[in-house]
Enzyme design. Sequence first.
Site, PDB file in Angstrom:
ATOM      1  N   GLY A  23       0.842  -1.187   0.000  1.00 37.99           N
ATOM      2  CA  GLY A  23       0.000   0.000   0.000  1.00 37.99           C
ATOM      3  C   GLY A  23       0.875   1.233   0.000  1.00 37.99           C
ATOM      4  O   GLY A  23       1.642   1.456   0.946  1.00 37.99           O
ATOM      5  N   GLY A  25      -0.022   4.576  -0.518  1.00 39.88           N
ATOM      6  CA  GLY A  25      -0.636   5.877  -0.312  1.00 39.88           C
ATOM      7  C   GLY A  25       0.155   6.694   0.695  1.00 39.88           C
ATOM      8  O   GLY A  25       1.286   6.343   1.058  1.00 39.88           O
ATOM      9  N   ALA A 158      -0.312  11.350   8.175  1.00 43.27           N
ATOM     10  CA  ALA A 158       0.811  10.824   7.396  1.00 43.27           C
ATOM     11  C   ALA A 158       1.962  11.811   7.280  1.00 43.27           C
ATOM     12  O   ALA A 158       3.130  11.433   7.421  1.00 43.27           O
ATOM     13  CB  ALA A 158       0.324  10.405   6.007  1.00 43.27           C
ATOM     14  N   LYS A 211     -14.298   6.515  13.549  1.00 47.40           N
ATOM     15  CA  LYS A 211     -13.821   7.895  13.676  1.00 47.40           C
ATOM     16  C   LYS A 211     -13.771   8.599  12.329  1.00 47.40           C
ATOM     17  O   LYS A 211     -13.951   9.822  12.257  1.00 47.40           O
ATOM     18  CB  LYS A 211     -12.464   7.939  14.382  1.00 47.40           C
ATOM     19  CG  LYS A 211     -11.322   7.202  13.679  1.00 47.40           C
ATOM     20  CD  LYS A 211     -10.478   8.091  12.805  1.00 47.40           C
ATOM     21  CE  LYS A 211      -9.385   7.308  12.102  1.00 47.40           C
ATOM     22  NZ  LYS A 211      -8.525   8.170  11.262  1.00 47.40           N
ATOM     23  N   ARG A 275      -8.648  14.106   5.661  1.00 47.29           N
ATOM     24  CA  ARG A 275      -9.417  14.070   4.412  1.00 47.29           C
ATOM     25  C   ARG A 275     -10.908  13.936   4.697  1.00 47.29           C
ATOM     26  O   ARG A 275     -11.740  14.509   3.994  1.00 47.29           O
ATOM     27  CB  ARG A 275      -8.939  12.905   3.539  1.00 47.29           C
ATOM     28  CG  ARG A 275      -7.501  13.040   3.069  1.00 47.29           C
ATOM     29  CD  ARG A 275      -7.140  11.977   2.050  1.00 47.29           C
ATOM     30  NE  ARG A 275      -7.151  10.634   2.605  1.00 47.29           N
ATOM     31  CZ  ARG A 275      -6.099  10.029   3.141  1.00 47.29           C
ATOM     32  NH1 ARG A 275      -4.942  10.663   3.220  1.00 47.29           N
ATOM     33  NH2 ARG A 275      -6.181   8.797   3.602  1.00 47.29           N
ATOM     34  N   ASN A 276     -11.250  13.175   5.736  1.00 52.16           N
ATOM     35  CA  ASN A 276     -12.656  12.984   6.077  1.00 52.16           C
ATOM     36  C   ASN A 276     -13.284  14.281   6.575  1.00 52.16           C
ATOM     37  O   ASN A 276     -14.405  14.624   6.194  1.00 52.16           O
ATOM     38  CB  ASN A 276     -12.781  11.879   7.130  1.00 52.16           C
ATOM     39  CG  ASN A 276     -12.314  10.538   6.599  1.00 52.16           C
ATOM     40  OD1 ASN A 276     -12.975   9.906   5.796  1.00 52.16           O
ATOM     41  ND2 ASN A 276     -11.141  10.098   7.041  1.00 52.16           N
ATOM     42  N   LYS A 297      -7.735  13.168  -5.371  1.00 53.56           N
ATOM     43  CA  LYS A 297      -7.110  11.877  -5.700  1.00 53.56           C
ATOM     44  C   LYS A 297      -7.064  10.961  -4.474  1.00 53.56           C
ATOM     45  O   LYS A 297      -7.154   9.747  -4.590  1.00 53.56           O
ATOM     46  CB  LYS A 297      -5.687  12.119  -6.227  1.00 53.56           C
ATOM     47  CG  LYS A 297      -5.004  10.882  -6.776  1.00 53.56           C
ATOM     48  CD  LYS A 297      -3.606  11.208  -7.244  1.00 53.56           C
ATOM     49  CE  LYS A 297      -3.617  12.047  -8.499  1.00 53.56           C
ATOM     50  NZ  LYS A 297      -3.902  11.237  -9.709  1.00 53.56           N
TER      51      LYS A 297
END
EC number: 1.1.1.8
Length: 367
Positions: A23, A25, A158, A211, A275-276, A297
């Site tokens: 992964g 990302g 991140a 969450k 992002r959420n 994206k």
Amino acid sequence: MISTKRHINTNELLHLSKAVVFGSGAFGTALAMVLSKKCREVCVWHIKEEEARLVNEKRENDLYLRGVQLASNIIFTSDVDEAYKGAELILFVIPTQFLRGFFQKSGGNLIAYAKARQVPVLVCTKGIERSTLKFPAQIVGEFFPSNLLSVLAGPSFAIEVATGVFTCVSVASADINVARRLQRIMTTGDRSFVCWATTDTVGCEVASAVKNVLAIGSGVANGLGMGLNARAALITRGLLEIRDLTAALGGDGSAIFGLAGFGDLQLTCSSELSRNFTVGKKLGKGLSLEEIQRTSKAVAEGVATAEPLVRLAQQLKVTMPLCQQIYEVVYKKKNPRAAIADLLSCGLQDEGLPPLFKKSAATPSKL
């Protein structure tokens, strides 16, 4: 009872020859940066060969983590077999909805390798699978022995993880000794990334999934101009929804008020780096989900999680009014103000919290 009063000194930390991250990302890349301090080699699997080649040339994953220079011992590859060969630790950071498909298409040799060598597997993906209503570690557990599995969760944007900004997370396993071993592997010598061990894997996975949905709601409230008091109320009542679902799924609940529970919920519901939260804010300002997704994206996991979460809650007969209204805003195009009005029309209620301490008549309150 498992004691949490355990301190790690530098001599206890473990170093590895190689780790692999499936992964690529933002979060997968960030964890690779953490592991680059603990391993001679870190291999990151990326689905597209040409993009992996460009990342290696540029030394930057500008698709998902622009501006972060990759450590020299991090290599990207699209070859699954090349990625895991020689690895002493396997991390999965593939989005939940694609996790099962990865194992079915490409996981055969990898699974055999991990079983034969007893390689620990750390599940770092968050969410709920739409088709089965399973959490990531449950999916991974269909392919790997349970004694190899641990879960990583906690407040960890991140960009901060990747750049060495101080971060604390939880590592959970049914066996505390397995969790503690992963704790020693993932905690860095400079203490920029510190892990705390727990056995509440269910609580960690529930909190990590829910969450993200609640963060959309927090963003909606922000977009509507509702202020910080409303956010605090959402976080508090949302934590109780996490508690109730964890209980229904058999978790012991010890993670709820820890890093994976309250810690991650508070962070994700309070920052534009989430992002959420950002998706929710745009919904609150009147944009449609389709408009938002056309310009982004990166994956906002809460969008994919909201629908299976509501179905899971209904199946288990768990009342989750906040998550229900967020789902209706995201998927049913419900007016956000109407959702708020419905939440506030439920009538006056007790707070519904059990006492934490036993109080006897012989020891009256001193206040």
